[in-house]
Design a protein around this motif. Structure first.
Motif, PDB file in Angstrom:
ATOM      1  N   ASP A 148       3.488   7.936  -4.754  1.00 48.16           N
ATOM      2  CA  ASP A 148       3.445   9.019  -5.735  1.00 48.16           C
ATOM      3  C   ASP A 148       2.427  10.087  -5.349  1.00 48.16           C
ATOM      4  O   ASP A 148       2.658  11.282  -5.516  1.00 48.16           O
ATOM      5  N   TYR A 149       1.289   9.659  -4.827  1.00 46.81           N
ATOM      6  CA  TYR A 149       0.271  10.625  -4.406  1.00 46.81           C
ATOM      7  C   TYR A 149       0.782  11.474  -3.244  1.00 46.81           C
ATOM      8  O   TYR A 149       0.498  12.666  -3.175  1.00 46.81           O
ATOM      9  N   ALA A 150       1.504  10.865  -2.343  1.00 42.12           N
ATOM     10  CA  ALA A 150       2.031  11.606  -1.199  1.00 42.12           C
ATOM     11  C   ALA A 150       3.041  12.648  -1.664  1.00 42.12           C
ATOM     12  O   ALA A 150       3.061  13.774  -1.171  1.00 42.12           O
ATOM     13  N   ARG A 165       2.222   1.795  -3.424  1.00 38.31           N
ATOM     14  CA  ARG A 165       1.180   2.177  -4.379  1.00 38.31           C
ATOM     15  C   ARG A 165       0.828   3.662  -4.263  1.00 38.31           C
ATOM     16  O   ARG A 165       0.612   4.343  -5.259  1.00 38.31           O
ATOM     17  N   TYR A 166       0.795   4.186  -3.045  1.00 35.72           N
ATOM     18  CA  TYR A 166       0.352   5.560  -2.840  1.00 35.72           C
ATOM     19  C   TYR A 166       1.495   6.541  -2.588  1.00 35.72           C
ATOM     20  O   TYR A 166       1.252   7.700  -2.271  1.00 35.72           O
ATOM     21  N   ASP A 178       3.130  14.121  -4.633  1.00 38.62           N
ATOM     22  CA  ASP A 178       2.373  15.177  -5.300  1.00 38.62           C
ATOM     23  C   ASP A 178       1.718  16.097  -4.280  1.00 38.62           C
ATOM     24  O   ASP A 178       1.706  17.312  -4.438  1.00 38.62           O
ATOM     25  N   TYR A 179       1.179  15.533  -3.225  1.00 37.07           N
ATOM     26  CA  TYR A 179       0.519  16.332  -2.195  1.00 37.07           C
ATOM     27  C   TYR A 179       1.513  17.237  -1.502  1.00 37.07           C
ATOM     28  O   TYR A 179       1.223  18.401  -1.268  1.00 37.07           O
ATOM     29  N   LEU A 208       0.825  -1.206   0.000  1.00 33.44           N
ATOM     30  CA  LEU A 208       0.000   0.000   0.000  1.00 33.44           C
ATOM     31  C   LEU A 208       0.864   1.262   0.000  1.00 33.44           C
ATOM     32  O   LEU A 208       0.561   2.232  -0.700  1.00 33.44           O
ATOM     33  N   ALA A 209       1.925   1.261   0.779  1.00 30.33           N
ATOM     34  CA  ALA A 209       2.800   2.425   0.840  1.00 30.33           C
ATOM     35  C   ALA A 209       3.438   2.682  -0.518  1.00 30.33           C
ATOM     36  O   ALA A 209       3.540   3.832  -0.969  1.00 30.33           O
TER      37      ALA A 209
END
Length: 75
Positions: free
Chosen positions: A61-63, A58-59, A65-66, A55-56
């Motif tokens: 990239d979103y972190a 996978r997400y 970007d945020y 999960l880490a």
């Protein structure tokens, strides 16, 4: 006529359903829902370290970007 008896019976059934909390056959319910009885009920899918790592990853990239949009400088 006869509406009074039908209504009384409906009220009786409704009260029985409302106030009778016992009598649930969980094994029968599992069978009807098609749940495998050999599965572990206490198993938490988030206990595995590997699933957290997946999960880490996978997400991640979103972190990133945020953090860039946020302007906090975290990365």
């Amino acid at each position: 006529m006869g509406r009074g008896r039908a209504k009384a019976k409906q009220v009786k059934v409704a009260r029985r359903l409302k106030y009778n909390s016992g009598g649930t056959d969980l094994d029968r319910l599992r069978g009807e829902l098609g749940v495998n009885q050999n599965s572990q009920d206490d198993h938490d899918p988030y206990d595995d370290d590997s699933s957290y790592e997946d999960l880490a990853a996978r997400y991640a990239d979103y972190a990133e970007d945020y953090d860039e949009k946020d302007g906090t400088g975290k990365s």
